[in-house]
Write an enzyme that holds these catalytic residues in place. Structure first.
Site, PDB file in Angstrom:
ATOM      1  N   LYS A  90       6.458  -1.645   1.970  1.00  0.00           N
ATOM      2  CA  LYS A  90       5.177  -1.146   2.592  1.00  0.00           C
ATOM      3  C   LYS A  90       4.256  -2.289   2.546  1.00  0.00           C
ATOM      4  O   LYS A  90       3.330  -1.961   1.468  1.00  0.00           O
ATOM      5  CB  LYS A  90       5.084   0.215   2.260  1.00  0.00           C
ATOM      6  CG  LYS A  90       4.122   1.092   2.947  1.00  0.00           C
ATOM      7  CD  LYS A  90       4.274   2.469   2.254  1.00  0.00           C
ATOM      8  CE  LYS A  90       3.326   3.312   3.188  1.00  0.00           C
ATOM      9  NZ  LYS A  90       3.640   3.608   4.540  1.00  0.00           N
ATOM     10  N   TYR A 113       0.826  -1.355   0.123  1.00  0.00           N
ATOM     11  CA  TYR A 113       0.085  -0.072   0.002  1.00  0.00           C
ATOM     12  C   TYR A 113       0.809   0.990  -0.051  1.00  0.00           C
ATOM     13  O   TYR A 113       1.955   1.215   0.141  1.00  0.00           O
ATOM     14  CB  TYR A 113      -0.782   0.013   1.340  1.00  0.00           C
ATOM     15  CG  TYR A 113      -0.322   0.239   2.525  1.00  0.00           C
ATOM     16  CD1 TYR A 113      -0.578   1.725   3.063  1.00  0.00           C
ATOM     17  CD2 TYR A 113       0.543  -0.512   3.247  1.00  0.00           C
ATOM     18  CE1 TYR A 113       0.265   2.011   4.187  1.00  0.00           C
ATOM     19  CE2 TYR A 113       1.071  -0.262   4.368  1.00  0.00           C
ATOM     20  CZ  TYR A 113       0.827   1.372   4.823  1.00  0.00           C
ATOM     21  OH  TYR A 113       1.559   1.410   6.024  1.00  0.00           O
ATOM     22  N   GLU A 164      12.606   3.054  14.160  1.00  0.00           N
ATOM     23  CA  GLU A 164      11.697   4.208  13.715  1.00  0.00           C
ATOM     24  C   GLU A 164      10.411   4.060  14.580  1.00  0.00           C
ATOM     25  O   GLU A 164      10.532   3.684  15.728  1.00  0.00           O
ATOM     26  CB  GLU A 164      11.174   3.704  12.134  1.00  0.00           C
ATOM     27  CG  GLU A 164      10.623   2.496  12.032  1.00  0.00           C
ATOM     28  CD  GLU A 164      10.348   2.173  10.415  1.00  0.00           C
ATOM     29  OE1 GLU A 164      10.237   3.163   9.826  1.00  0.00           O
ATOM     30  OE2 GLU A 164      10.198   1.061  10.001  1.00  0.00           O
ATOM     31  N   LEU A 211      11.332   1.472   7.053  1.00  0.00           N
ATOM     32  CA  LEU A 211      10.765   2.079   5.748  1.00  0.00           C
ATOM     33  C   LEU A 211      11.366   3.111   5.338  1.00  0.00           C
ATOM     34  O   LEU A 211      11.529   4.170   6.176  1.00  0.00           O
ATOM     35  CB  LEU A 211       9.463   2.299   6.393  1.00  0.00           C
ATOM     36  CG  LEU A 211       8.310   2.849   4.884  1.00  0.00           C
ATOM     37  CD1 LEU A 211       8.265   1.729   3.983  1.00  0.00           C
ATOM     38  CD2 LEU A 211       7.095   3.555   5.381  1.00  0.00           C
TER      39      LEU A 211
END
Length: 296
Positions: free
Chosen positions: A149, A35, A181, A205
């Site tokens: 992702k 996505y 993160e 990411l």
């Protein structure tokens, strides 16, 4: 907040009420999909090229064939905004799964990918951007390929929920004390005028806004250092901030109930916020596709 009627699918545009997939859909049953979330300002998508490039990298990594070419995807996203009459701040949610087939762990044969994308209103989080937010720390229990992702977000959901239950905006993730993160954003520490963040390896990411933050730092003569830091470094930092398509450049003023820096958004964060706002405005002013779509 409004979700607009026109939804893009692999077969074209449909009304959201008519969007249907078979019961055995691999995104639902396996999280077998990818996505993107694309920010929209004043009716224009921001960082569209970066998002589309990352979408195709994720698709290649999990061996999903995207139904459209990259060039078509750019135009489909702009057409989606145009069809829904978007002229304010919003977001595009875009999802692609391996398709619909009888449930089996192995890839199905001769199955086409399912795609849908929709637009939803999303005002800027101005109060948070101005005043800063609080965060909590959580052990990072996700898989090692977070650069993809993917739809497999349950650990992120649990971390974000833990933050919400403590009246915090975000959860800062760490592996044995080393900060990676956050549940839905990248994180940065500012010390002595330099910005530190985890290297862009497979376990985080590679954020589209993160790439712009690096560019902003270069433009402002601020050192951008890809070097992991520890949880305890947070309370010795001068500033901490987050970045994502929905959070923009977000100051963090408290972590685990402890004050960060002076307890207010810092100078470097403010500089990067200003750069972000200028960049988003320029992007809207220089949109490559809006005029073409509007003329069709």
């Amino acid at each position: 907040m409004t979700i607009y009627d026109h939804v893009l699918t692999e077969g074209g545009f449909v009304d959201q009420n008519d969007l249907r997939y078979p019961f055995e859909e691999r995104g639902l049953q396996f999280g077998d999909g990818i996505y993107e979330v694309i920010r929209v300002y004043n009716g224009t998508s921001y960082l569209i090229q970066e998002h589309v490039e990352r979408l195709y990298r994720s698709a290649a990594a999990v061996k999903i064939n995207v139904p459209f070419s990259k060039e078509d995807m750019y135009h489909k996203m702009e057409e989606l905004l145009h069809k829904n009459g978007i002229d304010g701040d919003a977001k595009i949610y875009l999802q692609i799964t391996r398709g619909s087939a009888p449930r089996d762990h192995v890839f199905p044969l001769n199955t086409n990918a399912n795609l849908y994308a929709y637009v939803k209103d999303l005002p800027r989080p101005e109060a948070f951007l101005r005043e800063g937010v609080s965060a909590v720390t959580q052990e990072d229990v996700r898989w090692d390929w977070c650069y993809i992702k993917s739809l497999n977000l349950l650990p992120n959901v649990l971390a974000k929920q833990a933050a919400k239950e403590q009246n915090c905006y975000e959860a800062i993730l760490h592996k044995q004390g080393e900060v990676t993160e956050c549940s839905s954003s990248n994180i940065y520490l500012v010390k002595d005028g330099s910005v530190y963040t985890h290297p862009a390896k497979k376990n985080i990411l590679h954020g589209c806004v993160r790439m712009r933050v690096e560019a902003f730092c270069s433009e402002e003569g601020v050192s951008f250092i890809e070097q992991a830091f520890q949880v305890e470094d947070i309370w010795n930092a001068d500033e901490v901030f987050l970045s994502s398509s929905t959070s923009e450049v977000m100051p963090v003023i408290q972590v685990d109930g402890k004050q960060v820096g002076n307890g207010v958004p810092g100078t470097v964060t403010r500089t990067l916020q200003k750069k972000y706002e200028e960049d988003a405005k320029l992007s809207a002013d220089a949109s490559l596709f809006s005029s073409e779509v509007a003329a069709e």
